[in-house]
Design a protein around this motif. Structure first.
Motif, mmCIF file in Angstrom:
data_model
loop_
_atom_site.group_PDB
_atom_site.id
_atom_site.type_symbol
_atom_site.label_atom_id
_atom_site.label_comp_id
_atom_site.label_asym_id
_atom_site.label_seq_id
_atom_site.Cartn_x
_atom_site.Cartn_y
_atom_site.Cartn_z
ATOM 1 N N HIS A 1 34.313 -25.264 3.294
ATOM 2 C CA HIS A 1 34.540 -23.872 2.893
ATOM 3 C C HIS A 1 33.645 -22.938 3.707
ATOM 4 C CE1 HIS A 1 35.956 -20.820 0.076
ATOM 5 N NE2 HIS A 1 34.717 -20.382 -0.048
ATOM 6 N N ALA B 1 40.207 -23.632 -1.153
ATOM 7 C CA ALA B 1 39.553 -23.172 -2.382
ATOM 8 C C ALA B 1 40.439 -23.437 -3.600
ATOM 9 C CB ALA B 1 39.236 -21.681 -2.270
ATOM 10 N N PHE C 1 33.231 -29.975 0.088
ATOM 11 C CA PHE C 1 33.892 -28.679 -0.078
ATOM 12 C C PHE C 1 32.987 -27.544 0.370
ATOM 13 C CE2 PHE C 1 34.253 -24.857 -2.698
ATOM 14 C CZ PHE C 1 35.524 -24.427 -2.323
ATOM 15 N N ARG D 1 40.544 -27.446 -4.470
ATOM 16 C CA ARG D 1 39.233 -28.015 -4.197
ATOM 17 C C ARG D 1 38.881 -29.185 -5.108
ATOM 18 N NH1 ARG D 1 34.103 -24.818 -6.367
ATOM 19 N NH2 ARG D 1 33.356 -26.926 -6.037
#
Length: 208
Positions: free
Chosen positions: A143, A128, A139, A131
């Motif tokens: 994530h 995060a 992502f 990113r």
């Protein structure tokens, strides 16, 4: 945001307090309650995102994601130091070996889910934080997958090891975790193309 904090942080603290679980020290009690609040907020982050139903709250998407980021960093960083805080008081105790106790705790088979969840949380925060070089779609999936892994393992850890794991508290965590993960997985479902819609196909045939 007030309702969000009251539900995801306040409810687990309330459920823990009404149990009257004995703790030897005020510091230990404070760490336990704060850990529950932080974990609740971590689960709440699923909903503080694109999973929130449209027009459910009067908050712009940019503001929602800003809260998601700030709460994620604060709650996540607290959860990273959670293992150390659990034995922190022993650093001031005479004839105590806090480092050895921490190592023994980590090596315990009962703590395996918590250890793996902790490692996933480290990776989650790092991804995060860095990113920007990643494409948005990649992502989102990376994530999300790590968040699912962390949620499943940490919920297992809290339910099986937590001092406040009575049926009400365990049920609360399981419902939150299943609901959040289920909603996220549903959001990954590919949208049906317009041409795959039977209604659209019927209209196209008639026009032909």
């Amino acid at each position: 945001m007030v309702l969000f904090l009251l539900f995801f942080a306040g409810v687990p603290v309330y459920l823990a307090e009404i149990q009257d679980v004995p703790t030897r020290f005020a510091f230990q009690h404070a760490v336990l309650l704060t850990s529950l609040a932080a974990f609740g907020l971590m689960l709440g982050l699923f909903w503080l995102s694109r999973l929130m139903p449209k027009d459910a709250v009067k908050m712009k998407y940019a503001a929602t994601m800003r809260w998601h980021k700030y709460i994620g960093y604060v709650a996540g960083l607290f959860m990273l130091v959670h293992p150390v805080l659990m034995i922190a008081r022993r650093f001031t105790a005479v004839e105590s070996n806090p480092v050895g106790n921490l190592i023994l705790m980590i090596k315990s088979p009962l703590m395996l889910t918590g250890v793996i969840a902790w490692c996933l949380l480290v990776a989650l925060i790092l991804v995060a934080f860095f990113r920007k070089p990643m494409p948005a779609k990649i992502f989102r999936y990376v994530h999300g997958v790590m968040a699912i892994g962390f949620t499943g393992l940490s919920t297992w850890h809290v339910v099986s090891v937590g001092r406040h794991s009575n049926p009400a508290m365990s049920g609360f965590w399981i419902v939150l975790a299943v609901g959040a993960v289920g909603a996220l997985l549903w959001s990954y479902k590919p949208a049906r193309r317009k041409t795959d819609n039977p209604i659209y196909q019927g209209a196209a045939n008639e026009s032909a």
